[in-house]
Design an enzyme around this catalytic site. Structure first.
Site, PDB file in Angstrom:
ATOM      1  CD  GLU A  33     -11.629  30.120   7.266  1.00 48.48           C
ATOM      2  OE1 GLU A  33     -11.897  31.143   6.604  1.00 48.48           O
ATOM      3  OE2 GLU A  33     -11.430  29.004   6.751  1.00 48.48           O
ATOM      4  NE  ARG A  38     -13.112  16.351   4.441  1.00 48.17           N
ATOM      5  CZ  ARG A  38     -13.432  17.527   4.953  1.00 48.17           C
ATOM      6  NH1 ARG A  38     -14.461  17.640   5.762  1.00 48.17           N
ATOM      7  NH2 ARG A  38     -12.720  18.593   4.667  1.00 48.17           N
ATOM      8  CE  LYS A  44     -15.722  25.810   9.018  1.00 52.33           C
ATOM      9  NZ  LYS A  44     -14.913  26.616   9.961  1.00 52.33           N
TER      10      LYS A  44
END
Length: 556
Positions: free
Chosen positions: A34, A259, A269
């Site tokens: 993104e 992750r 983020k």
């Protein structure tokens, strides 16, 4: 890695699919960032995984930007992402797409679901939708708009597209089951109204698809065979499958891996954006940031990052990875490739009292003992030298083999010197160390017959250049700042950056270019920074020569 290793679970799935002839034996993956921030080390793992699987199985990997939220997306982020990926991989991707390429097709997919009675326009506010969602123990409640006719829904959805409603006034929802045990399938949102300028489509659209609707369908449009994402999307997979099944389109399949969180930093983020916007760091490429651009600027190499990603591997359970492992990978790579140079970070002057005034020597020294092809360079030598303050002790500790009254050391690639005395200022600080040299001890032609235990680096005062050196440390004081109480920013390490404004470097470094790596002898691995100018060189320390944090942990 060069050594043999067993297959990870994703490779096992792919090899089984190939053996069974699924998708004609083709493997097609994608990396779908993104564009709302810079890529970080977590993305690096996903990049290496997706592009690596495609390469291993002679398939393809698409770069596809998930640009469905115009409020948070910027062209700057798109360009930084592309640069980071090419730098990390060392090659360009097969295809480059944007979810916005498919806005018209996604809109038509939504119309198809409305026509099938599987989607409806809802007038409820976000708060009302949340209130009727139910819980894990209670079913949700149907929206009063749920039983609208297909014709009315088609008309309202077209009116949404035409901009006849304000933000939040209406949404498009999938009609699934408000009592479904998976809350994500309780009539999830497919479209929301956002009157915002899009970085690619401008003002053409004022309705934008939600991630869950855009992602699987974009995969299907591109015929992605193995859609690999992180574990938090495992509960989204039934919805991913539901949309594809109801639309009857190419059956892309989603697979999840865990992750990897990195110690002494944050990987969100949103939190990284806070650090940037609130000036806790100097931008997304600050060398303390876990972003790929920050790591590159600090002096981490692409090869080291790829090796780190390969080393931590792929798993089904999340865990914390020690930052020391990443630093180890950086050291291992730079040890093979970085030229050894001399730089004095905390200088004190050494005067060779018996060296003739005005005389100079030129010594040849090896650039890199790990790489014969790196050759040699010339080092100028004179009567006055800069040495590290820590290389002299007035009262030496036991096993201190550097300079002290009466002790001898080898000046790297030059002569043996013996300390004869020193000077102090009024505050008691040593300002000069006085030594005599042995002319017969010249490096490469030593006839002195002496053996000394210590070797120190130096820079000739007459030939020295100056530079600013930035010493970086962990960004946070605690291993997992996100799990601590209170504001994560309160755990920022105040000593994460130390600036040395005047460091003395050998003249060969005067031509250092941005991104070039060096080992400052006995001090660590450094990289020329983008802030360097013709008037002032700037170097960043990538890593120390040894893992000092591990040493401190053992003491504790």
């Amino acid at each position: 890695m060069s050594e043999e290793r067993s297959l990870n679970f994703l490779e096992e799935i792919i090899e089984k699919d190939i053996a069974e002839g699924k998708n004609g034996g083709l493997v097609h993956t994608r990396f779908p960032p993104e564009p709302n921030g810079y890529l970080h080390i977590g993305h690096a793992s996903s990049i290496c995984l997706n592009f690596g699987l495609a390469k291993k199985y002679n398939g393809k990997c698409n770069l596809r930007f998930d640009d469905t939220n115009p409020v948070t997306e910027e062209t700057e982020y798109v360009e930084s992402i592309k640069y980071d990926i090419e730098w990390l991989l060392g090659y360009k991707w097969d295809n480059e797409f944007f979810a916005s390429d498919y806005f018209e097709q996604l809109y038509q997919f939504a119309v198809t679901l409305i026509e099938k009675g599987l989607a409806y326009v809802d007038d409820s506010s976000a708060e009302e939708i949340a209130a009727t969602k139910g819980s894990t123990t209670e079913p949700g409640r149907n929206s009063p708009c749920r039983d609208r006719s297909v014709a009315e829904n088609l008309q309202l959805f077209a009116a949404m597209r035409d901009g006849k409603y304000k933000d939040g006034e209406k949404t498009l929802r999938a009609k699934i089951d408000m009592a479904h045990p998976n809350l994500l399938l309780r009539d999830p949102l497919m479209y929301r109204i956002k009157h915002a300028h899009h970085h690619r489509t401008g003002d053409k659209w004022c309705i934008y698809p939600m991630y869950d609707f855009a992602h699987g369908q974009s995969d299907s449009i591109e015929h992605i065979t193995h859609s690999i994402c992180t574990l938090e999307f495992i509960h989204h997979r039934p919805l991913y499958d539901w949309f594809i099944e109801k639309l009857g389109i190419f059956p892309s399949k989603q697979y999840e891996f865990a992750r990897r969180n990195l110690s002494y930093t944050v990987m969100s983020k949103r939190k990284l954006l806070q650090l940037v916007n609130e000036n806790h760091v100097n931008g997304w490429d600050d060398p303390r940031m876990p972003t790929i651009s920050g790591m590159r600027r600090r002096g981490y190499t692409a090869k080291a990052i790829r090796e780190f990603c390969d080393t931590i591997g792929v798993a089904k359970r999340e865990n914390m990875v020690d930052l020391g492992l990443l630093e180890f990978c950086v050291r291992e790579d730079l040890n093979k490739t970085a030229n050894r140079v001399m730089a004095v970070l905390d200088p004190v002057k050494l005067v060779i009292t018996n060296y003739p005034d005005g005389q100079e020597d030129i010594f040849e020294t090896i650039n890199n003992p790990e790489d014969e092809s790196a050759g040699t360079r010339s080092l100028p030598f004179s009567k006055e030298l800069w040495i590290e303050r820590e290389d002299f002790m007035e009262e030496p500790a036991k096993k201190f083999f550097r300079l002290a009254p009466g002790q001898m050391v080898r000046l790297k690639s030059a002569y043996i010197v013996k300390c004869e005395g020193f000077k102090k200022d009024e505050a008691g600080n040593v300002t000069e160390v006085h030594c005599s040299y042995l002319p017969e001890s010249k490096s490469g032609n030593d006839t002195s017959g002496l053996t000394v235990k210590g070797t120190i680096h130096w820079v000739s005062v007459a030939h020295a250049k100056t530079a600013e050196v930035r010493l970086y440390d962990r960004l946070f004081k605690v291993e997992d700042p996100s799990s601590e109480e209170g504001d994560f920013k309160s755990y920022i390490n105040p000593d994460s950056m130390k600036v040395l404004p005047q460091v003395y470097i050998e003249p060969a470094l005067a031509v250092a270019k941005e991104g070039e790596h060096y080992q400052f002898m006995r001090k660590g691995y450094f990289c020329a920074d983008k802030d360097s100018t013709s008037e002032k060189l700037v170097f960043n320390r990538a890593v120390t020569l040894k893992d000092t944090w591990a040493k401190e942990a053992k003491k504790g």
